[in-house]
Design an enzyme around this catalytic site. Structure first.
Site, mmCIF file in Angstrom:
data_model
loop_
_atom_site.group_PDB
_atom_site.id
_atom_site.type_symbol
_atom_site.label_atom_id
_atom_site.label_comp_id
_atom_site.label_asym_id
_atom_site.label_seq_id
_atom_site.Cartn_x
_atom_site.Cartn_y
_atom_site.Cartn_z
ATOM 1 C CD1 TRP A 102 79.084 47.727 71.133
ATOM 2 C CD2 TRP A 102 80.548 47.013 72.665
ATOM 3 N NE1 TRP A 102 78.874 46.379 71.338
ATOM 4 C CE2 TRP A 102 79.749 45.917 72.263
ATOM 5 C CE3 TRP A 102 81.538 46.803 73.630
ATOM 6 C CZ2 TRP A 102 79.917 44.625 72.793
ATOM 7 C CZ3 TRP A 102 81.700 45.515 74.157
ATOM 8 C CH2 TRP A 102 80.897 44.457 73.734
ATOM 9 C CG ASP A 172 85.211 49.487 68.857
ATOM 10 O OD1 ASP A 172 85.361 48.654 67.939
ATOM 11 O OD2 ASP A 172 84.683 49.217 69.954
ATOM 12 C CE LYS A 196 81.126 41.548 67.868
ATOM 13 N NZ LYS A 196 81.386 42.779 68.539
HETATM 14 C C1 PLP Z 1 81.762 43.110 69.955
HETATM 15 C C2 PLP Z 1 82.285 44.464 70.157
HETATM 16 C C3 PLP Z 1 83.267 44.720 71.124
HETATM 17 C C4 PLP Z 1 83.817 43.661 72.036
HETATM 18 O O1 PLP Z 1 84.766 42.889 71.426
HETATM 19 P P1 PLP Z 1 85.518 41.731 72.203
HETATM 20 O O2 PLP Z 1 86.183 40.991 71.105
HETATM 21 O O3 PLP Z 1 84.498 40.914 72.934
HETATM 22 O O4 PLP Z 1 86.490 42.335 73.129
HETATM 23 C C5 PLP Z 1 83.717 46.032 71.245
HETATM 24 N N1 PLP Z 1 83.256 47.015 70.456
HETATM 25 C C6 PLP Z 1 82.314 46.779 69.520
HETATM 26 C C7 PLP Z 1 81.822 47.919 68.677
HETATM 27 C C8 PLP Z 1 81.798 45.509 69.342
HETATM 28 O O5 PLP Z 1 80.868 45.273 68.406
#
Ligand code: PLP
Length: 360
Positions: A102, A172, A196
């Site tokens: 990521w 993030d 998530k």
């Molecule tokens: C799932 C995830 C993403 C992607 O998110 P989207 O909603 O598909 O854009 C980005 N960063 C992390 C840490 C993730 O777990």
């Protein structure tokens, strides 16, 4: 058909009570005669749902008054572009720490908007750890420092908050937000896709310090300009109304459980159960350094890859789904978010033991 134990990395398991409540309110929300999906986002009912969701999130994370909470769309991947568009504030460089898949995506996207300085990386050991703060080489005049505080695929988590001085720290937190208390004041900006640990896909949460907004690049789409969204209570465009409603129910559920301190205790217990088993096993291995292991996403490997198929098949037969690791790393991964009950982890450990006995 009963409910399974769903170990998916996302979209992921939700608390059963939340789904039941949503079911009960599906056709008629609080006497409105409508489903939340059918409501105007400008009507008093939805405005109340939206305000309550924000208030609950602020309470759970103890978000200081000088931070805006935005309910946006586009997911964390859109934020990879939206963050540099908004936060460079006239600077040309941003610092990124590369801890896995990521982080790599964030870096690649940011390069479209600025010079990216990779301040530290754990690629040398296959992203199995978080580089110590002393090893980071930060730029002099970066717009911000970006980390992925929980790498969903690699299964590493920051259990500390990096000090970046005057330069805003951006995280993030998609896959571990609300899994533990966090000192929001240590961050300039936090973002997370909802699917998530919060609710349905389609909602992105941004928590941003007031003084950092208002200097977006001129090319920034209005819907992605934090200032414009903040000024219109995240309603510059139609927000993902149903996803916000479900997120609000999840926030209420978290409060009923006793808040994030209690949730963290449970998450420590759940992750501990699984890692303890993996560590004493001669059959399964965890690839991540102990002190940087994620409490939410637990990757593990069978020493004999030829048994992967049989392992997954047996898990499925026992009602344990989505244990296959991400295609980029292989092996297995158990995502054990807030809504995964300890019974699910106990069942998984029981199955690991049984499988090891019969195949080891
Ligand atoms: C799932 C995830 C993403 C992607 O998110 P989207 O909603 O598909 O854009 C980005 N960063 C992390 C840490 C993730 O777990």
């Amino acid at each position: 058909m009963g409910r399974v134990f769903n170990f998916s990395a996302g979209p992921a398991v939700l608390p059963q009570q939340v789904l039941e409540k949503a079911r009960d309110e599906m056709l008629d929300w609080h006497g409105s005669g409508m489903s939340v999906m059918e409501m105007s986002h400008r009507g008093k009912e939805f405005i109340a749902i939206h305000a309550q969701a924000e208030a609950s999130l602020r309470e759970l994370l103890a978000i200081p008054q000088n931070y805006k909470v935005l309910f946006l769309q586009g997911g964390a991947i859109a934020e990879n572009a939206i963050v540099p568009m908004n936060l460079l504030r006239g600077r040309s460089v941003a610092d990124y720490v590369n801890t896995g898949e990521w982080s790599k995506k964030s870096i690649k996207e940011a390069k479209k908007y600025c010079n990216v300085n990779v301040a530290a990386s754990s690629e040398d050991r296959n992203f199995s750890y978080v580089p110590a703060r002393e090893s980071w080489r930060l730029s002099k005049d970066a717009g911000y420092v970006h980390i992925c505080s929980n790498e969903t695929i690699g299964g590493i988590e920051y259990h500390w908050i990096p000090d970046t001085g005057e330069v805003p720290l951006v995280a993030d937190m998609s896959s571990h937000i609300l899994s533990r208390p966090v000192d929001v004041s240590k961050y300039g900006l936090i973002y997370a896709g909802a699917q998530k640990n919060i609710g349905p896909a389609g909602l992105t949460i941004v928590i941003v310090r007031d003084d950092l907004i208002g200097q977006a690049l001129p090319i920034t789409p209005s819907a992605f300009d934090y200032k414009q969204q903040a000024e219109s209570d995240s309603m510059l465009n139609t927000p993902p109304t149903y996803a916000i409603y479900i997120a609000g129910l999840v926030f209420d559920w978290l409060k009923q459980q006793g808040g994030l301190g209690e949730i963290e205790k449970r998450n420590v217990a759940k992750a501990g159960l699984l890692y303890d088993y993996l560590d004493q096993s001669g059959f399964f291995v965890s690839p991540v350094d102990k002190r940087d292991r994620s409490r939410m996403n637990v990757p593990f490997k069978l020493k004999d890859e030829a048994l992967d198929e049989a392992f997954l098949k047996g898990a499925q037969q026992r009602g344990m789904l989505q244990l296959k690791g991400h295609r980029s790393v292989g092996g297995m991964r158990a995502s054990i978010y807030n809504a995964m009950p300890i019974e699910g982890v106990q069942a998984l450990v029981g199955y690991l033991r049984e499988f090891e006995k019969s195949h080891g």
